[in-house]
Design an enzyme around this catalytic site. Structure first.
Site, PDB file in Angstrom:
ATOM      1  CG  ASN A   1      -7.448 -12.346  -1.545  1.00  9.18           C
ATOM      2  OD1 ASN A   1      -8.614 -11.985  -1.702  1.00  9.18           O
ATOM      3  ND2 ASN A   1      -6.467 -11.481  -1.334  1.00  9.18           N
TER       4      ASN A   1
ATOM      5  CE1 TYR B   1       0.434  -5.717  -8.120  1.00  7.80           C
ATOM      6  CE2 TYR B   1       1.996  -3.989  -7.526  1.00  7.80           C
ATOM      7  CZ  TYR B   1       0.822  -4.672  -7.285  1.00  7.80           C
ATOM      8  OH  TYR B   1       0.029  -4.323  -6.213  1.00  7.80           O
TER       9      TYR B   1
ATOM     10  CE1 TYR C   1      -2.982  -3.088   0.330  1.00 10.39           C
ATOM     11  CE2 TYR C   1      -3.655  -2.341   2.483  1.00 10.39           C
ATOM     12  CZ  TYR C   1      -3.760  -3.242   1.447  1.00 10.39           C
ATOM     13  OH  TYR C   1      -4.660  -4.279   1.531  1.00 10.39           O
TER      14      TYR C   1
HETATM   15  P1  NAP Z   1     -14.219  -0.191   1.203  1.00 11.57           P
HETATM   16  O1  NAP Z   1     -13.707  -0.048   2.569  1.00 11.57           O
HETATM   17  O2  NAP Z   1     -15.368  -1.088   0.942  1.00 11.57           O
HETATM   18  O3  NAP Z   1     -14.610   1.222   0.599  1.00 11.57           O
HETATM   19  C1  NAP Z   1     -13.741   2.309   0.613  1.00 11.57           C
HETATM   20  C2  NAP Z   1     -14.391   3.458  -0.133  1.00 11.57           C
HETATM   21  O4  NAP Z   1     -15.597   3.860   0.514  1.00 11.57           O
HETATM   22  C3  NAP Z   1     -13.516   4.666  -0.205  1.00 11.57           C
HETATM   23  O5  NAP Z   1     -13.700   5.264  -1.467  1.00 11.57           O
HETATM   24  C4  NAP Z   1     -14.055   5.585   0.920  1.00 11.57           C
HETATM   25  O6  NAP Z   1     -13.826   6.927   0.602  1.00 11.57           O
HETATM   26  C5  NAP Z   1     -15.524   5.246   0.881  1.00 11.57           C
HETATM   27  N1  NAP Z   1     -16.195   5.345   2.192  1.00 11.57           N
HETATM   28  C6  NAP Z   1     -15.688   5.050   3.404  1.00 11.57           C
HETATM   29  N2  NAP Z   1     -16.603   5.220   4.364  1.00 11.57           N
HETATM   30  C7  NAP Z   1     -17.729   5.632   3.756  1.00 11.57           C
HETATM   31  C8  NAP Z   1     -19.027   5.980   4.224  1.00 11.57           C
HETATM   32  N3  NAP Z   1     -19.356   5.922   5.501  1.00 11.57           N
HETATM   33  N4  NAP Z   1     -19.950   6.394   3.294  1.00 11.57           N
HETATM   34  C9  NAP Z   1     -19.635   6.457   1.993  1.00 11.57           C
HETATM   35  N5  NAP Z   1     -18.428   6.128   1.485  1.00 11.57           N
HETATM   36  C10 NAP Z   1     -17.479   5.716   2.366  1.00 11.57           C
HETATM   37  O7  NAP Z   1     -13.078  -0.655   0.186  1.00 11.57           O
HETATM   38  P2  NAP Z   1     -11.586  -1.158   0.165  1.00 11.57           P
HETATM   39  O8  NAP Z   1     -10.653  -0.040   0.417  1.00 11.57           O
HETATM   40  O9  NAP Z   1     -11.479  -1.940  -1.082  1.00 11.57           O
HETATM   41  O10 NAP Z   1     -11.466  -2.215   1.355  1.00 11.57           O
HETATM   42  C11 NAP Z   1     -11.128  -1.836   2.671  1.00 11.57           C
HETATM   43  C12 NAP Z   1      -9.754  -2.309   3.073  1.00 11.57           C
HETATM   44  O11 NAP Z   1      -9.617  -3.720   2.902  1.00 11.57           O
HETATM   45  C13 NAP Z   1      -8.600  -1.769   2.207  1.00 11.57           C
HETATM   46  O12 NAP Z   1      -8.316  -0.427   2.496  1.00 11.57           O
HETATM   47  C14 NAP Z   1      -7.495  -2.730   2.567  1.00 11.57           C
HETATM   48  O13 NAP Z   1      -6.975  -2.399   3.841  1.00 11.57           O
HETATM   49  C15 NAP Z   1      -8.260  -4.054   2.612  1.00 11.57           C
HETATM   50  N6  NAP Z   1      -8.225  -4.827   1.336  1.00 11.57           N
HETATM   51  C16 NAP Z   1      -7.541  -6.012   1.310  1.00 11.57           C
HETATM   52  C17 NAP Z   1      -7.498  -6.764   0.149  1.00 11.57           C
HETATM   53  C18 NAP Z   1      -6.763  -8.076   0.141  1.00 11.57           C
HETATM   54  O14 NAP Z   1      -6.521  -8.624  -0.958  1.00 11.57           O
HETATM   55  N7  NAP Z   1      -6.435  -8.639   1.266  1.00 11.57           N
HETATM   56  C19 NAP Z   1      -8.142  -6.325  -1.024  1.00 11.57           C
HETATM   57  C20 NAP Z   1      -8.851  -5.107  -0.958  1.00 11.57           C
HETATM   58  C21 NAP Z   1      -8.888  -4.376   0.220  1.00 11.57           C
HETATM   59  P3  NAP Z   1     -13.177   8.006   1.672  1.00 11.57           P
HETATM   60  O15 NAP Z   1     -11.805   7.534   2.012  1.00 11.57           O
HETATM   61  O16 NAP Z   1     -13.183   9.264   0.882  1.00 11.57           O
HETATM   62  O17 NAP Z   1     -14.117   8.026   2.852  1.00 11.57           O
END
Ligand code: NAP
Length: 313
Positions: free
Chosen positions: A170, A132, A58
């Site tokens: 995953n 990558y 990240y």
């Molecule tokens: P998410 O948490 O589902 O969504 C994040 C998005 O939602 C951002 O654009 C954020 O924008 C917005 N958001 C946050 N709170 C909100 C609310 N209350 N209302 C409306 N919009 C909101 O997506 P993600 O980042 O994909 O997943 C979360 C975390 O999971 C990642 O950051 C990472 O740490 C982890 N992850 C791990 C893997 C893996 O392969 N292990 C893959 C993907 C993700 P703002 O920042 O502007 O609020």
């Protein structure tokens, strides 16, 4: 489950425990101003978060570490209050690379240990400086490694005290079984971090993991940032869902809070990412209400079995 903000940890099979709500920290480094992650983690800690999800790939782990260390120096928290999850990247699967990779992460964080270290993906890329690696045709260069040997190196990191707990991400059922059936297994994975939200509820994997005492940590619990470079945006935006919004109205909550509450109420840890102060705080306000059994069932029925994060690699 009777959940409160103070009592929001669930046990892990190795005797440790994990907070049900964490702050996700993935944000596109090209589009995110430097320091945003630092500020977000500090705001989150002030708001009550104790679990932070990060990764070497990240490119902001130094900011996470700085935020945690600043909050410790301020006297707001002690190190043992924080639960940090770091991840082993695909180019570092050969067993001899596992410990040095975790040590690199600890150096970046300037911390002595991580609370949870997980294998980020079940497949390996060619080791080297390119994170990558691609061939001349633009195809990823994979690398043959034995996941069980990688796991043994993870176990050694736990024994050395560099990671309090170890897990995976995953992984499907077959991959989990491969580790759990490994001859001489010392520690089984305590958790499996996978995509999980009302449009992708993971009923079978969740049941399997429950049976084997593996906690599911749900990533993209709000339906991702919908960044077309890595997200399948043909699936509709989760937070616009009419049912989540209607239930939210009843409780004076947002669709985001309903989506998060749904998961924690069924024992799935959530790690929503936000770098926005108001939304960071909003996402924490999910311990002061509960969904009825009927609402839980209705939300479960939203499952479309379609991933936002297709991981085409
Ligand atoms: P998410 O948490 O589902 O969504 C994040 C998005 O939602 C951002 O654009 C954020 O924008 C917005 N958001 C946050 N709170 C909100 C609310 N209350 N209302 C409306 N919009 C909101 O997506 P993600 O980042 O994909 O997943 C979360 C975390 O999971 C990642 O950051 C990472 O740490 C982890 N992850 C791990 C893997 C893996 O392969 N292990 C893959 C993907 C993700 P703002 O920042 O502007 O609020």
């Amino acid at each position: 489950m009777n959940l409160t903000a103070e009592n929001h940890r669930i046990p892990l099979s190795d005797g440790n425990s994990i907070p049900l709500l964490g702050l996700g920290t993935y944000a596109d480094p090209q589009k995110t101003p430097k320091g945003s992650c630092l500020e977000a983690v500090k705001i989150a800690i002030d708001a009550g978060y104790r679990h932070i999800d990060g990764a070497f790939v990240y490119f902001n782990e130094h900011e996470v570490g700085q935020a945690i260390r600043e909050k410790i120096a301020e006297g707001k928290i002690k190190r043992e209050d924080i639960f940090y999850c770091g991840k082993l990247w695909n180019t570092c699967h050969p067993p001899e690379l596992v410990r040095p990779t975790l040590e690199k992460t600890l150096k970046i964080l300037q911390l002595d240990y991580v609370d949870l270290y997980i294998i980020e993906l079940p497949m390996a890329f060619k080791p080297g400086d390119a994170l990558y690696p691609r061939d001349e045709n633009g195809k990823f260069i994979y690398h043959e490694t034995d996941l069980c040997a990688t796991w043994e190196a993870m176990e050694a990191c736990k024994d050395a005290g560099l990671a309090k707990s170890i897990g995976v991400s995953n992984f499907n059922r077959r991959q989990l079984e491969m580790i759990m059936n490994k001859p001489g297994l010392k520690y089984k994975p305590v958790s499996n971090q996978v995509e999980c939200h009302p449009y992708f509820t993971q009923p079978k994997l969740l049941e399997f993991c429950r049976q084997h005492d593996i906690v599911i940590v749900g990533y993209s619990p709000l339906g991702t940032s919908r960044d077309e470079s890595w997200v399948n945006v043909s699936s509709p935006p989760l937070l616009k869902d009419p049912l989540l919004n209607a239930i939210g109205k009843k409780y004076n909550k947002t669709a985001a809070q309903i989506a998060l509450r749904f998961n924690i109420q069924r024992g799935v840890v959530v790690i929503p990412k936000s770098f926005n102060p108001q939304r960071i705080r909003e996402n924490f306000q999910i311990f002061d209400f509960s969904l009825t059994e009927k609402e839980m069932k209705e939300i479960e029925a939203l499952n479309k079995n379609v991933r936002y994060v297709e991981l085409l690699m």
